[in-house]
Design a protein around this motif. Sequence first.
Motif, PDB file in Angstrom:
ATOM      1  N   ARG A 178      29.826 -15.398  11.038  1.00  0.00           N
ATOM      2  CA  ARG A 178      30.878 -15.485  12.051  1.00  0.00           C
ATOM      3  C   ARG A 178      31.619 -14.152  12.070  1.00  0.00           C
ATOM      4  O   ARG A 178      32.677 -14.004  11.462  1.00  0.00           O
ATOM      5  N   PRO A 179      31.073 -13.135  12.768  1.00  0.00           N
ATOM      6  CA  PRO A 179      31.701 -11.815  12.787  1.00  0.00           C
ATOM      7  C   PRO A 179      33.184 -11.883  13.164  1.00  0.00           C
ATOM      8  O   PRO A 179      33.578 -12.582  14.108  1.00  0.00           O
ATOM      9  N   GLY A 180      33.995 -11.174  12.379  1.00  0.00           N
ATOM     10  CA  GLY A 180      35.431 -11.166  12.633  1.00  0.00           C
ATOM     11  C   GLY A 180      36.145 -12.397  12.134  1.00  0.00           C
ATOM     12  O   GLY A 180      37.347 -12.570  12.387  1.00  0.00           O
ATOM     13  N   GLY A 181      35.449 -13.272  11.414  1.00  0.00           N
ATOM     14  CA  GLY A 181      36.035 -14.517  10.938  1.00  0.00           C
ATOM     15  C   GLY A 181      36.894 -14.343   9.704  1.00  0.00           C
ATOM     16  O   GLY A 181      37.529 -13.302   9.499  1.00  0.00           O
ATOM     17  N   ARG A 182      36.905 -15.351   8.867  1.00  0.00           N
ATOM     18  CA  ARG A 182      37.766 -15.345   7.685  1.00  0.00           C
ATOM     19  C   ARG A 182      37.461 -14.183   6.752  1.00  0.00           C
ATOM     20  O   ARG A 182      36.309 -13.794   6.579  1.00  0.00           O
ATOM     21  N   ALA A 183      38.513 -13.680   6.129  1.00  0.00           N
ATOM     22  CA  ALA A 183      38.343 -12.626   5.139  1.00  0.00           C
ATOM     23  C   ALA A 183      37.635 -13.187   3.907  1.00  0.00           C
ATOM     24  O   ALA A 183      37.917 -14.301   3.457  1.00  0.00           O
ATOM     25  N   CYS A 184      36.700 -12.416   3.380  1.00  0.00           N
ATOM     26  CA  CYS A 184      35.966 -12.801   2.173  1.00  0.00           C
ATOM     27  C   CYS A 184      36.365 -11.868   1.040  1.00  0.00           C
ATOM     28  O   CYS A 184      36.749 -10.717   1.270  1.00  0.00           O
ATOM     29  N   GLY A 185      36.242 -12.343  -0.179  1.00  0.00           N
ATOM     30  CA  GLY A 185      36.571 -11.529  -1.341  1.00  0.00           C
ATOM     31  C   GLY A 185      35.724 -10.287  -1.464  1.00  0.00           C
ATOM     32  O   GLY A 185      36.098  -9.334  -2.155  1.00  0.00           O
ATOM     33  N   CYS A 186      34.571 -10.261  -0.795  1.00  0.00           N
ATOM     34  CA  CYS A 186      33.691  -9.095  -0.868  1.00  0.00           C
ATOM     35  C   CYS A 186      34.167  -7.959   0.017  1.00  0.00           C
ATOM     36  O   CYS A 186      33.651  -6.847  -0.052  1.00  0.00           O
ATOM     37  N   GLY A 187      35.164  -8.223   0.900  1.00  0.00           N
ATOM     38  CA  GLY A 187      35.669  -7.198   1.801  1.00  0.00           C
ATOM     39  C   GLY A 187      35.238  -7.375   3.244  1.00  0.00           C
ATOM     40  O   GLY A 187      35.766  -6.710   4.135  1.00  0.00           O
ATOM     41  N   GLN A 188      34.262  -8.257   3.489  1.00  0.00           N
ATOM     42  CA  GLN A 188      33.827  -8.520   4.861  1.00  0.00           C
ATOM     43  C   GLN A 188      34.594  -9.704   5.450  1.00  0.00           C
ATOM     44  O   GLN A 188      35.398 -10.337   4.783  1.00  0.00           O
ATOM     45  N   ARG A 189      34.299  -9.985   6.697  1.00  0.00           N
ATOM     46  CA  ARG A 189      34.869 -11.161   7.360  1.00  0.00           C
ATOM     47  C   ARG A 189      33.742 -12.031   7.907  1.00  0.00           C
ATOM     48  O   ARG A 189      32.752 -11.516   8.407  1.00  0.00           O
ATOM     49  N   GLY A 190      33.935 -13.341   7.826  1.00  0.00           N
ATOM     50  CA  GLY A 190      32.975 -14.272   8.399  1.00  0.00           C
ATOM     51  C   GLY A 190      31.750 -14.513   7.547  1.00  0.00           C
ATOM     52  O   GLY A 190      30.712 -14.956   8.059  1.00  0.00           O
ATOM     53  N   CYS A 191      31.838 -14.253   6.242  1.00  0.00           N
ATOM     54  CA  CYS A 191      30.705 -14.508   5.352  1.00  0.00           C
ATOM     55  C   CYS A 191      30.421 -16.001   5.264  1.00  0.00           C
ATOM     56  O   CYS A 191      31.329 -16.839   5.372  1.00  0.00           O
ATOM     57  N   LEU A 192      29.172 -16.328   5.008  1.00  0.00           N
ATOM     58  CA  LEU A 192      28.754 -17.723   4.913  1.00  0.00           C
ATOM     59  C   LEU A 192      29.601 -18.515   3.932  1.00  0.00           C
ATOM     60  O   LEU A 192      30.004 -19.647   4.231  1.00  0.00           O
ATOM     61  N   GLU A 193      29.899 -17.947   2.765  1.00  0.00           N
ATOM     62  CA  GLU A 193      30.597 -18.754   1.767  1.00  0.00           C
ATOM     63  C   GLU A 193      32.055 -19.025   2.132  1.00  0.00           C
ATOM     64  O   GLU A 193      32.668 -19.926   1.573  1.00  0.00           O
ATOM     65  N   THR A 194      32.615 -18.286   3.104  1.00  0.00           N
ATOM     66  CA  THR A 194      33.976 -18.588   3.543  1.00  0.00           C
ATOM     67  C   THR A 194      34.023 -19.800   4.458  1.00  0.00           C
ATOM     68  O   THR A 194      35.104 -20.303   4.769  1.00  0.00           O
ATOM     69  N   LEU A 195      32.840 -20.288   4.859  1.00  0.00           N
ATOM     70  CA  LEU A 195      32.763 -21.378   5.825  1.00  0.00           C
ATOM     71  C   LEU A 195      32.027 -22.611   5.325  1.00  0.00           C
ATOM     72  O   LEU A 195      32.321 -23.730   5.756  1.00  0.00           O
ATOM     73  N   ALA A 196      31.044 -22.414   4.428  1.00  0.00           N
ATOM     74  CA  ALA A 196      30.163 -23.529   4.082  1.00  0.00           C
ATOM     75  C   ALA A 196      30.086 -23.822   2.596  1.00  0.00           C
ATOM     76  O   ALA A 196      29.310 -24.687   2.192  1.00  0.00           O
ATOM     77  N   SER A 197      30.845 -23.133   1.774  1.00  0.00           N
ATOM     78  CA  SER A 197      30.880 -23.477   0.351  1.00  0.00           C
ATOM     79  C   SER A 197      31.674 -24.770   0.168  1.00  0.00           C
ATOM     80  O   SER A 197      32.408 -25.209   1.065  1.00  0.00           O
ATOM     81  N   ALA A 198      31.534 -25.373  -0.998  1.00  0.00           N
ATOM     82  CA  ALA A 198      32.330 -26.571  -1.286  1.00  0.00           C
ATOM     83  C   ALA A 198      33.818 -26.240  -1.242  1.00  0.00           C
ATOM     84  O   ALA A 198      34.637 -27.037  -0.766  1.00  0.00           O
TER      85      ALA A 198
END
Length: 318
Positions: A178-198
């Motif tokens: 999800r480009p431009g989505g939630r901030a992730c700890g890795c420094g990117q936004r819209g990473c899979l684990e920000t949306l579909a992890s438990a």
Amino acid sequence: MRHVIALDVGGTGMKAALVGVDPEPSGKTPPALLYEARRPTGRERGPDAVVETILGFAAELRDIGAARFGTPAEAAGVAVPGIVDETSGTAVYAANLGWRDVPLRALLSERLGGVPVSLGHDVRTGGLAEGRIGAGRDAGRFLFVPLGTGIAGAIGIGGRIEAGAHGSAGEIGHIVVRPGGRACGCGQRGCLETLASAAAVGRDWAAACGDPEASAADAAKAVASGDARARAVWRDAVDALADGLVTGLTLLDPELLIIGGGLAEAGDTLFTPLREAVRRRVTFQRLPSIVPAALGDAAGCLGAGLLAWDLLSTEVTA
């Protein structure tokens, strides 16, 4: 009785076992768990204290084995999170444990009296166990994806787990879906684990239902009971997960997608819509079977035992 030490280090807790050695030893038969124990990791005390806790726990297991079975462990395997250099035996970096460049293999071998030690990445080690003695034992190529606090992957190819050129192969949780989505700890936004992890599903359901203590397991129960808010949260997570998995299967062409971790405990509540979502997204790709992991939270510990078995097998054939 011949045995090895197996240790699975997590962000909050450690699982350990004394594992009977495969008499061949080939690592192809299910390990015999002779003794099991758990300890808190104690990360709030800092990285140096965590390392000392690991070393002390391993030494305790060695003493228990010597007392119970008349001989100390012949090898040890340890699985840790973060970036791992398996060749040098270095725990390079783990955000949730706060360590950098810890020569953990050498430290453990010294504490255990010089026995051989194998150090592995936690998810790849769990994938090793699933591939040899779990859901992937008959698959030549598979992708193991546990859905927990984060999301990572283990790539199984021909009986081994691919680590990559720099020890970071399989980090599917950091594919941007999800480009431009939630901030992730890795420094990117819209990473899979920000949306579909438990963790992500739990957070989204807590916001939707107004209960800050709500978890992903609670969301799954609400989905099964027909709650419309929960179904919306679940649908968003499944769609994101399907997008990430299709990217993975397009690159790797696996026979099998093995889904584990806490979210997989939802059973058909997860697998039925996930299989359909992946099916809708594939075009030229061959659709792999999507199956639950077989070993649960024991996968990392069992995999650590297999790493230790492999050291003994190498000594025999050398």
